[in-house]
Design an enzyme around this catalytic site. Structure first.
Site, PDB file in Angstrom:
ATOM      1  CE  LYS A   1      30.830  38.002  48.401  1.00  0.00           C
ATOM      2  NZ  LYS A   1      30.001  37.852  47.186  1.00  0.00           N
ATOM      3  CB  THR A   2      36.864  38.209  44.988  1.00  0.00           C
ATOM      4  OG1 THR A   2      36.130  37.234  45.726  1.00  0.00           O
ATOM      5  CG2 THR A   2      38.319  37.773  44.909  1.00  0.00           C
TER       6      THR A   2
ATOM      7  CG  ASP B   1      37.354  36.323  49.102  1.00  0.00           C
ATOM      8  OD1 ASP B   1      36.173  36.693  49.279  1.00  0.00           O
ATOM      9  OD2 ASP B   1      37.814  36.058  47.970  1.00  0.00           O
ATOM     10  CD  GLU B   2      34.325  32.618  49.088  1.00  0.00           C
ATOM     11  OE1 GLU B   2      33.209  32.526  49.635  1.00  0.00           O
ATOM     12  OE2 GLU B   2      34.497  32.612  47.855  1.00  0.00           O
TER      13      GLU B   2
ATOM     14  CD  GLN C   1      28.395  32.901  47.257  1.00  0.00           C
ATOM     15  OE1 GLN C   1      29.223  32.218  46.676  1.00  0.00           O
ATOM     16  NE2 GLN C   1      28.348  34.210  47.129  1.00  0.00           N
TER      17      GLN C   1
ATOM     18  NE  ARG D   1      29.855  30.237  42.216  1.00  0.00           N
ATOM     19  CZ  ARG D   1      30.186  31.398  42.778  1.00  0.00           C
ATOM     20  NH1 ARG D   1      31.371  31.917  42.610  1.00  0.00           N
ATOM     21  NH2 ARG D   1      29.308  32.060  43.504  1.00  0.00           N
TER      22      ARG D   1
END
Ligand code: ATP
Ligand code: MG
Length: 735
Positions: free
Chosen positions: A33-34, A220-221, A251, A599
């Site tokens: 996504k990033t 983002d996020e 998340q 992560r």
């Protein structure tokens, strides 16, 4: 096709190339996504649709902003400057500075920190003669912040949402507080978005300006935006509709700060015809790591649901390891040994991260890393012994041991507040200078005479009497009990308890951890010496360091190896989420666990301890429910896991009443065999080969030296270069 597009899979490319019109990328961890967002940024620039300063890009943390800037610079092959790229708060502040006069400020307005905010609110309440003990500013601040997160200025708070605050209405107090902020040419943190959004809403000129400026918006996020942030975005995007948000409902970990997952659903309603892109290939983690994380998050009910499969070319890998340890010392020892082994195989330290649920957990790791000289860095927080509450508590201890320690005395004399104002403090200092005595002695003198009056005198006397009592307690009850008493009787713990912020709870946990740390030392002096050694350890110039941080701070990041310690009921999921009892807060904890595991690129190592010290006593702890929820075929058990199981059956807790150090030594033989199986680290709670006077030894940090004196497991050693030190015997080897 351009190089940068070739590095994307078809779904990602679709999200990048759909530059015009609203796009929502909803996808699991590590699906790029990033990467989509940064590539999209570059694509807009390279296809000459906009200049760099015509793109608004929102990231969640400053670290993420920096990473994004670097990624864009690499793609463009030149430094990226003048970008509107940063956190919501930073971007909103930039807008407000530009249009400060339209929110009744000047462009140099100050942004108050949480302390100042509270002080200001308290003044507002006191001006109305409110009893701020019964109706605390902290509680009211929480209410105000919630309103701000929901984009409500005082006038916009509906009657039915107002609450009584003493004889006043919370809404009126909120209005008075805002008025004070305005008069001071200040804003608080929540105001940044609130005022910026309000400005866009009521000022067509400003809105038009930003509509012209921001041709494209990237977020983002997205799952962690709150309502006011959402409105801000919607206002800015409403004309061009060129907005691309990426996020993952699994998340979402900031609902306690007002983030609303519903914003994802709202997006589709507010931007009809939005293109929804789903990414399903995870490029970050090995297949077992991904499977373990997916299996865990499947236990949550409130999910939008999505599929994830490994997308890496080389996705095979080892299972997620679940290690059981005896206590947090053994845990940190094992983690550090493992990191050192990786280092010997040429792995970078900066590719290893230890992710904890709560700040207090860093201590055991920090001490261990320092003891063996392993470079580490803490992200998004201070090192344990640098935290304000720990420094305060240590200052109290220093005053007990060394009454002439002026710095320490000064630090605590009015913490918590004892009614000592500027005048009283000055009088104390002057007296100390005039009589050439330490501050504490000067304080005793002015308290005995009539130099001081009223509250100040009482407060000072009370502190001095208590200090004398604690010194006596130190002799009779020992240092561990004395610290616990001191934190209680001084009102220091209560001071934090009154602040009902999440931050305060963390500080109280840190203080409890300090009491535990103290139990590792036979004397208070020994402990204080240890602290000064630890504090003195930060002068390395080395960028390759292990990362130590909370799970919250790790969002969006990735590492080859991720350690996830402390997976025990009450630690993770944390006690608060269990006490609240709601399925909702438990689900948020589970999402946090999912963030943690995802992560990891190559290795994820989860661990839990069978025993934790609560103050000076040992309590057995139960492995986190999240461990049982991990799909068995993707995990490998290690350490003394079986022992932990036996322990769980064996009530009452084994060491609940025993003297901690003693208890641990007695347990040592039982442990050694099992420990030896875990990661091949023969750990040594106590060493069998006693080092006696005259033995030549080697210490990782201090080098070679000779034992001068051996007192149980503590050794006084004269080191060849580092001078005389007292160290624990398990940190030295026979030379
Ligand atoms: P998170 O949900 O944790 O924020 P994310 O969806 O933002 O994750 P990224 O950080 O963008 O994921 O990507 C994860 C990793 O996968 C990165 O190392 C990235 O460089 C890599 N990656 C992304 N897309 C691809 C691709 N198409 N091919 C190869 N590697 C990729
Ligand atoms: Mg990301």
């Amino acid at each position: 096709m351009s190089d940068y597009l070739a590095r994307l899979n078809p779904a990602q490319r679709e999200a990048v190339e759909a530059v015009d019109g609203p796009v929502l990328v909803l996808a699991g961890a590590g699906t790029g996504k990033t990467r989509v967002l940064t590539t999209r940024f570059a694509h807009i620039l390279l296809s000459k649709r906009a200049f760099p300063n015509q793109i608004l890009a929102v990231t969640f943390t400053n670290k993420a902003a920096r990473e994004m800037r670097e990624r864009v610079a690499t793609l463009l092959d030149r430094p990226a400057e003048g970008l509107w790229l940063g956190t919501f708060h930073a971007l909103a502040a930039r807008m407000l500075r530009r249009y400060a006069e339209r929110v009744e400020r000047t462009s140099n307005f100050s942004i108050l920190d949480p302390d100042d905010q509270l002080r200001l609110l308290k003044q507002v309440m006191e001006a109305r003669r409110m009893d701020t003990k019964r109706f605390t500013p902290q509680g009211l601040m929480g209410t105000i912040q919630r309103w701000k997160d929901r984009a409500m200025l005082p006038d916009a708070v509906p009657r039915e949402q107002d609450v009584d605050w003493g004889a006043e209405s919370a809404r009126d107090l909120y209005a008075a507080y805002q008025e004070r902020l305005r008069a001071l040419n200040a804003v608080d943190f929540g105001d940044l978005l609130l005022l910026a959004t309000d400005l866009l809403k009521r000022d067509p000129e400003v809105l038009a300006h930003y509509h012209r400026r921001f041709r494209y918006i990237l977020v983002d996020e997205y799952q962690d935006t709150n309502l006011v942030q959402y409105y801000w975005l919607r206002l800015l995007a409403q004309q061009s509709k060129n907005i691309c948000c990426v996020g993952d409902d699994d998340q979402s970990i900031y609902s306690w700060r007002g983030a609303e997952i519903e914003n994802i659903l709202r997006f589709e309603a507010d931007f009809p015809g939005a293109k929804i892109v789903r990414l399903e290939a995870n490029y970050r983690s090995t297949a077992p790591i991904l499977a373990a994380a997916s299996g865990l998050i499947a236990h949550n009910e409130g999910r939008l649901g999505k599929t994830l499969h490994p997308g890496r070319e080389n996705a095979e890998g080892d299972n997620v390891e679940v290690m059981a340890f005896w206590d947090s010392d053994e845990e940190s020892r094992a983690v550090s040994t493992r990191i050192e082994a990786l280092r010997r195989e040429n792995h970078k330290l900066a590719e290893c991260a230890v992710l904890v649920r709560a700040g207090f957990q860093t201590r055991a790791f920090e001490e261990r890393f320092i003891a063996i000289g392993l470079p580490y860095r803490i992200i998004g927080g201070l090192r344990f012994y640098e935290r304000a509450e720990i420094r305060d508590a240590i200052a109290y201890l220093r005053v007990l041991v060394q009454p002439a320690d002026d710095l320490a005395f000064e630090r605590i004399v009015n913490v918590p507040k004892r009614g000592l104002g500027e005048t009283a403090l000055r009088a104390m200092h002057e007296r100390a200078r005039a009589d050439a005595v330490p501050l504490a002695e000067a304080a005793a003198r002015i308290a005995a005479e009539a130099t001081l009056r009223g509250k100040a005198r009482e407060g000072l006397r009370d502190l001095l009497v208590k200090c004398a009592n604690w010194r006596t307690a130190l002799k009779h009850d020992g240092h561990v009990a004395t610290l616990a008493t001191l934190l209680d009787e001084s009102g220091y713990i209560a001071m934090w308890q009154e602040q009902k912020t999440p931050d305060a709870a963390g500080r109280i946990e840190n203080l409890k951890e300090l009491v535990r740390a103290l139990a590792d030392f036979d004397t208070l002096e020994g402990f204080l010496e240890h602290v000064s050694l630890v504090m003195d350890n930060d002068n390395e110039i080395n960028d390759d360091k292990v990362f130590l941080m909370t799970l919250h701070a790790a969002k969006g990041l990735e590492f080859d190896t991720v350690f996830l310690p402390g997976w025990e009921e009450g630690v993770f999921p944390n006690q608060r989420s269990l006490d609240e009892g709601g399925a909702k807060s438990l689900e948020e904890e589970r999402r946090l666990a999912y963030v943690g595991i995802t992560r990891a690129k190559q290795r994820a190592i989860i661990s839990h301890c069978a025993n934790r010290r609560i103050y000076a006593n040992w309590q057995s702890s139960v492995p986190s429910r999240f461990i049982e929820e991990l799909p068995a075929e993707f995990i490998t058990l290690g350490g003394s896991a079986s022992l932990a199981r036996e322990q769980r059956l064996a009530a009452p807790p084994v060491f609940a009443t025993a003297t901690p150090l003693l208890a641990r030594r007695e347990a040592a033989p039982l442990l050694n065999q099992r420990e030896a199986d875990s990661w091949n680290t023969p750990s040594r709670p106590a060493r069998a080969d006693k080092l006696t006077e005259g033995t030549r030894v080697f210490h990782q940090k201090f080098g070679y030296g000779v034992v001068l004196d051996a007192d149980d497991d503590r050794l006084d050693i004269r080191f060849e270069t580092a001078g005389e030190k007292r160290v624990l015997d398990r940190f030295v080897e026979r030379a």
